[in-house]
Design an enzyme around this catalytic site. Structure first.
Site, PDB file in Angstrom:
ATOM      1  N   ASP A 113       0.965  -1.191  -0.206  1.00 52.91           N
ATOM      2  CA  ASP A 113      -0.017   0.173   0.115  1.00 52.91           C
ATOM      3  C   ASP A 113       1.008   1.279  -0.256  1.00 52.91           C
ATOM      4  O   ASP A 113       2.214   1.300   0.088  1.00 52.91           O
ATOM      5  CB  ASP A 113      -0.755  -0.073   1.178  1.00 52.91           C
ATOM      6  CG  ASP A 113      -0.295  -0.391   2.674  1.00 52.91           C
ATOM      7  OD1 ASP A 113       1.020  -0.464   2.608  1.00 52.91           O
ATOM      8  OD2 ASP A 113      -1.018  -1.028   3.396  1.00 52.91           O
TER       9      ASP A 113
ATOM     10  N   ASN B 186      -7.322  -2.412  14.091  1.00 55.62           N
ATOM     11  CA  ASN B 186      -8.744  -2.881  13.882  1.00 55.62           C
ATOM     12  C   ASN B 186      -9.187  -4.056  13.001  1.00 55.62           C
ATOM     13  O   ASN B 186     -10.112  -4.344  12.379  1.00 55.62           O
ATOM     14  CB  ASN B 186      -9.400  -1.528  13.248  1.00 55.62           C
ATOM     15  CG  ASN B 186      -8.658  -1.367  11.777  1.00 55.62           C
ATOM     16  OD1 ASN B 186      -7.668  -1.904  11.471  1.00 55.62           O
ATOM     17  ND2 ASN B 186      -9.074  -0.360  11.117  1.00 55.62           N
TER      18      ASN B 186
HETATM   19  C1  F6R Z   1       1.662  -1.231   5.952  1.00 49.13           C
HETATM   20  C2  F6R Z   1       0.464  -1.940   6.095  1.00 49.13           C
HETATM   21  C3  F6R Z   1      -0.242  -2.019   7.540  1.00 49.13           C
HETATM   22  C4  F6R Z   1       0.321  -2.356   8.666  1.00 49.13           C
HETATM   23  C5  F6R Z   1      -0.391  -2.065   9.870  1.00 49.13           C
HETATM   24  C6  F6R Z   1       0.377  -2.311  10.981  1.00 49.13           C
HETATM   25  O1  F6R Z   1       2.340  -1.446   4.790  1.00 49.13           O
HETATM   26  O2  F6R Z   1      -0.190  -2.671   5.235  1.00 49.13           O
HETATM   27  O3  F6R Z   1      -1.539  -2.723   7.074  1.00 49.13           O
HETATM   28  O4  F6R Z   1       0.744  -3.491   8.545  1.00 49.13           O
HETATM   29  O5  F6R Z   1      -0.977  -0.933   9.903  1.00 49.13           O
HETATM   30  O6  F6R Z   1       1.264  -1.443  11.331  1.00 49.13           O
HETATM   31  P1  F6R Z   1       2.400  -1.397  12.423  1.00 49.13           P
HETATM   32  O7  F6R Z   1       3.227  -2.454  11.962  1.00 49.13           O
HETATM   33  O8  F6R Z   1       2.940   0.197  12.281  1.00 49.13           O
HETATM   34  O9  F6R Z   1       1.766  -1.607  13.654  1.00 49.13           O
END
Ligand code: F6R
Length: 253
Positions: free
Chosen positions: A74, A143
């Site tokens: 993303d 979430n």
């Molecule tokens: C990032 C992504 C998100 C993160 C998720 C967890 O490319 O796709 O889904 O993996 O928001 O983020 P962190 O690792 O910062 O807790």
């Protein structure tokens, strides 16, 4: 410790250091099996230690990334690549500029695209032309989002433009000076694009993820908790720290 719980292989590590090494080991294994592997990369706080480990192994001459094909999950939209909050920037900083990946093999949704609908179509076409991924690395949002597939009344199959959930904006505010600076929109691979990967590696290393991980493994499969769809994949490995595995392991104790 390694567990097989429902369709998930779950590896639990006691220390942050062991967790980083274990997470990287799955990526290394994939590249040793096939140096031209197609690997899906995630950004965010979670995978940083794993990427550091990959860089170390590369510096020790133990890894070659020259034939690896990459697709990122993303990107914020709109955002300039040179913005230090862009996921393009993140990948350069945390991995790509430190290893011998061929820039021609790197795919990241374009946060600078003028026609976002067309960008989504083209990104999906590139994934399709590549035959989708061999290994998809995932983090998980508080979430239950995977990539930026936010809770919704349906699963969005392909790459799409999306509005970020309030919880995602709150969670990501820690990377910005203030919550008002967090982008409100993004481009993300869809659920089908993720599920098409041959293998999935879900990484989590924070106690705050314990409950959502429990629902991912044991809850109802629902687009309100997008990660729950992983119950339908045949090859998911989770590498977790002990604090975030608690909710899952409570079911087998
Ligand atoms: C990032 C992504 C998100 C993160 C998720 C967890 O490319 O796709 O889904 O993996 O928001 O983020 P962190 O690792 O910062 O807790």
């Amino acid at each position: 410790m390694e567990y097989k719980i429902r369709n998930f292989k779950i590896i639990v590590e006691e220390t942050a250091d062991a967790w980083g090494k274990q997470s990287a080991a799955w990526i290394v294994k994939q590249l040793h099996e096939n140096p031209a592997s197609k690997i899906g990369f995630a950004t965010g706080g979670t995978p940083v230690a794993a990427y550091k480990e990959l860089i170390e192994l590369y510096n020790e001459g133990k890894l070659d990334f020259s034939r690896m094909i990459t697709f990122n999950l993303d990107e914020y939209y709109p955002i300039r690549r040179d913005n230090n909050q862009s996921y393009y920037y993140f990948m350069q900083e945390n991995l790509f500029s430190h290893i011998n990946v061929n820039p021609d093999n790197v795919h990241i949704p374009n946060g600078e695209a003028t026609d976002i609908a067309e960008e989504c179509v083209q990104y999906e076409k590139q994934l399709e032309a590549a035959g989708y991924l061999d290994l998809q690395i995932l983090g998980i949002g508080p979430n239950g989002h995977i990539a930026f597939n936010e809770p919704d009344d349906h699963f969005e199959p392909n790459t799409h433009h999306t509005t970020l959930d309030k919880k995602t904006i709150e969670a990501n505010a820690r990377f910005f000076n203030s919550i008002d600076e967090v982008p409100t929109h993004a481009v993300t691979m869809g659920i089908q694009s993720i599920m098409a990967s041959k293998k999935i590696l879900l990484l989590a290393n924070s106690a705050s993820k314990s409950e959502v991980l429990e629902s991912t493994v044991f809850g109802k499969i629902t687009p309100q908790l997008p990660a729950s769809v992983l119950q339908l994949h045949h090859d998911v490995t989770m590498v977790l720290t002990a604090d975030c595995a608690d909710g899952i392991l409570a079911h087998i104790r």
